[in-house]
Design a protein around this motif. Structure first.
Motif: not given
Length: 699
Positions: A601-615
């Motif tokens: 499974t891949g969770l793809i998002a805009a680069d700017a949203r990656i830190p929040a999703l990682a958290e």
């Protein structure tokens, strides 16, 4: 009543076991080689030992990888050319015992590599051999003398099923094609880990590209899921099989867009027994200077324009000046004088020959020395080549060459162009306008080459200048993937690596996500130096489900008008859903839902949203990987910035906030292309989650 040996599946399993035993024996034969008495010195011993080690690795039997995936039963004996291809292409003649198999037709098992028994008879035929070609191309309309094509199904490394096609059955005159269930299952099989080979599923239109000759350049336009990357890699494997000795001398190279992509594909060629193909990015190729800076889009566009090659050439050859003084050579008590006009004639002749700057500079002292020898001969002396070499190395000639044709450092040349407005203006006159010149000039000059904050586009300019001075080594074949994102100057850099060889160019114009993205493949081939290249288009989608590619294709009129949409040939329509969410917790819930299925499974998002999703993922106790890291049964979720999604694929994808992906790019068209890439990474299912409105182009 039938006995167990009458059961076809039992017989095929028996052949698989015997083939694996034969492969083990082949490997043991190589491992037992004693080279102590056959090498003349330690250098030969090292070379031979390395070759043996590579051969042992190539003969590895991967327990979870099928040794063969198909069988062909010919109606008549294959022709001589096909027969020659049945024995592994290692420079050996085919054993005469093979002929016995072809007297009344022949049965051939098609696999990833050649396997023979103790007598030299083939048990598995390499998929690249001519005798294997009908496995991919034969049909009821054109059976190619094949009576039966059998496909095998595997669970892990165990043979569990088979499926037959009677291609020359007179009882079925319709010629209607039937869909292979095993083929569909193999195409749709969940993906865990790196990219795998597609030797069992190559389609006729793909096979034509794979087996095209070494002498020609092929450009493959292919939408998402059409298998263009796999086709390019399998073409390398085929060319190494068909032209092994030549490519062993000249070398092969696979160029990808980034390290994550290269890591994803790196196991495909080794799985096919090819261990010698180098992989690199364009940045790796042009790594003459350390890249520590970045350009804005406007500067990168100008620096990547092919016109910069002309500016560099002018700037380089401006260092050549015509002599104003004669060259006086002292030999013993005699003085020999070469007039300035004669030296000027020599310089102009070298300029007219249009050879590399460095090569001409190396030739100049010998030309001046030859002029001295002519005078010596006229005076009655009889000088030889040793005298000419001595004159060429003398201080007078060296001083003249230094003044007329000085050494130029390519990085210093580029640095001066980018920091000296007057120097740039002089050599860009009539090529770049004033605004373009201002765009690429550095605001803060660097003190030296080492302290300069070079950008990726600058490094390409340094590579161009380096080639103007000294010719770049050419390889036998280069594969260039995701080519649509290259600038004209980057194409030139790749083209320099295959000036005497050929190339396979792979890409999709709709997925161009750089401001300088390729507008047409004819233009790209021109910059590459391969104007005679053939453009092929793949439009059948084998990876992306029908519902997903249909939805993503809504963007095509806005990002690549006129491009043929991909038509999915998947029987399984896949899972597709668009969800409105209130917060990132619901995005995580969508990931958890998809992780209940088998596969990645891949969770793809805009680069700017990656830190929040990682958290949020970490808080939920969900482990995840970065792009390019290998998935395992324990960790099957990858968190993917949209900028790194190109070329990757996952069984299931959650795409977070499509509008944010679009907004993350400098312009709308590039943003929509980035979104098109993100939408088409799923193999089995896609969930789109959004709180903000969707881009209107998806309506």
């Amino acid at each position: 009543m039938s006995t167990p040996t009458d059961d076809p599946l039992t017989r095929e399993r028996s052949h698989l076991a015997a083939s694996r035993a034969a492969l083990r024996a082949m490997r043991e034969d190589v491992e037992s080689l004693d080279i102590k008495d056959v090498t003349a010195n330690w250098v030969n011993a090292e070379v031979l030992a390395r070759q043996i080690d590579e051969r042992i690795k190539a003969l590895a039997d991967l327990s979870d990888t099928p040794l063969f995936f198909g069988r062909l039963d010919y109606l008549h004996a294959p022709g001589a050319e096909q027969a020659e291809g049945a024995e592994e292409s290692k420079g050996r003649a085919a054993p005469s015992s093979e002929g016995r198999r072809w007297e009344t037709g022949g049965r051939f098992y098609i696999g990833r590599r050649h396997v023979h028994d103790a007598d030299g008879d083939p048990m598995v035929i390499d998929w690249r051999a001519p005798v294997s070609q009908p496995f991919y191309r034969a049909s009821k309309k054109d059976p190619m003398d094949v009576g039966l094509r059998r496909r095998f199904g595997y669970t892990g490394g165990a043979l569990t099923a088979y499926e037959d096609e009677h291609l020359s059955d007179p009882a079925d005159p319709s010629g209607a094609a039937t869909t292979s269930k095993l083929l569909q299952q193999e195409i749709e099989r969940p993906r865990v880990g790196p990219m795998r080979d597609i030797v069992a599923t190559i389609q006729p239109e793909q096979d034509e590209i794979v087996r095209s000759g070494l002498g020609g350049t092929v450009c493959v336009q292919g939408g998402p899921g059409t298998g263009k990357t796999a086709v390019g890699l399998h073409r390398v494997a085929y060319l190494l099989y068909a032209h092994r000795e030549r490519l062993a001398r000249t070398g092969t190279l696979v160029i990808g867009p980034n390290r994550s992509f290269l890591h994803y594909i790196e196991q495909v060629l080794p799985a096919l027994g090819e261990l010698t193909v180098r992989q690199a990015t364009v940045d790796d190729l042009v790594g003459h200077v350390e890249v520590r800076g970045t350009d804005d889009a406007a500067a990168a566009i100008v620096k990547g324009d092919a016109r910069m090659a002309q500016v560099l050439r002018r700037a380089l050859y401006s260092h050549v000046t015509m002599p104003t003084e004669p060259v006086v050579v002292v030999r013993g008590s005699r003085r020999w004088r070469v007039p300035a006009y004669e030296v000027e004639d020599i310089v102009r002749q070298l300029l007219d020959r249009d050879i590399r700057y460095g090569a001409a500079r190396e030739a100049l002292p010998q030309r001046i020395a030859h002029a001295v020898l002519v005078q010596m001969e006229r005076s009655g002396e009889a000088p030889d080549d040793r005298v000419q070499d001595a004159v060429a190395r003398g201080s007078a000639v060296k001083a003249a060459v230094k003044q007329v044709w000085p050494v130029v450092d390519p990085a210093k040349l580029v640095l001066r162009l980018l920091t000296d407005a007057d120097f740039l203006a002089e050599h860009a006159e009539g090529i770049l306008d004033e605004d373009e010149q201002k765009t690429i000039l550095w605001a803060k000059p660097a003190r030296s080459v080492k302290s300069a904050r070079w950008s990726a586009a600058d490094a390409v300019l340094v590579d161009e200048a380096t080639d103007l001075i000294q010719r770049t080594h050419s390889l036998g074949h280069v594969v260039l993937d995701e080519a649509q994102d290259l600038s004209p100057m980057q194409y030139r850099a790749v083209g320099r690596r295959c000036t005497t060889g050929s190339a396979t160019v792979l890409g999709d114009l709709a997925q161009g996500t750089t401001p300088w993205a390729t507008r047409s493949w004819d233009e790209a081939l021109t910059h590459l130096g391969k104007t005679d290249g053939v453009v092929e288009e793949l439009t059948a989608g084998f990876r992306v489900p029908t519902d997903v590619i249909t939805y993503a294709s809504r963007l095509l009129p806005h990002i690549a008008p006129g491009l043929t949409p991909v038509a999915s040939v998947r029987e399984n329509p896949g899972f597709f859903e668009v969800r409105t969410v209130d917060d990132t917790a619901e995005v995580v819930a969508a990931c958890e839902e998809l992780l209940r299925n088998e596969g990645s499974t891949g969770l793809i998002a805009a680069d700017a949203r990656i830190p929040a999703l990682a958290e949020v993922l970490t808080a939920a106790g969900i482990t995840y990987l970065s792009p390019g890291e290998e998935t395992t049964e324990a960790t099957r979720l990858t968190l993917v910035p949209a900028s790194l999604a190109k070329g990757l694929e996952y069984d299931y994808v959650v795409l977070d906030e499509p509008q944010a992906v679009v907004d993350g790019e400098p312009d709308e068209r590039t943003g929509l292309r980035r979104l098109y890439v993100a939408l088409t990474r799923a193999v089995s299912g896609l969930i789109i989650t959004h709180a903000a409105p969707l881009p209107p182009q998806l309506a």
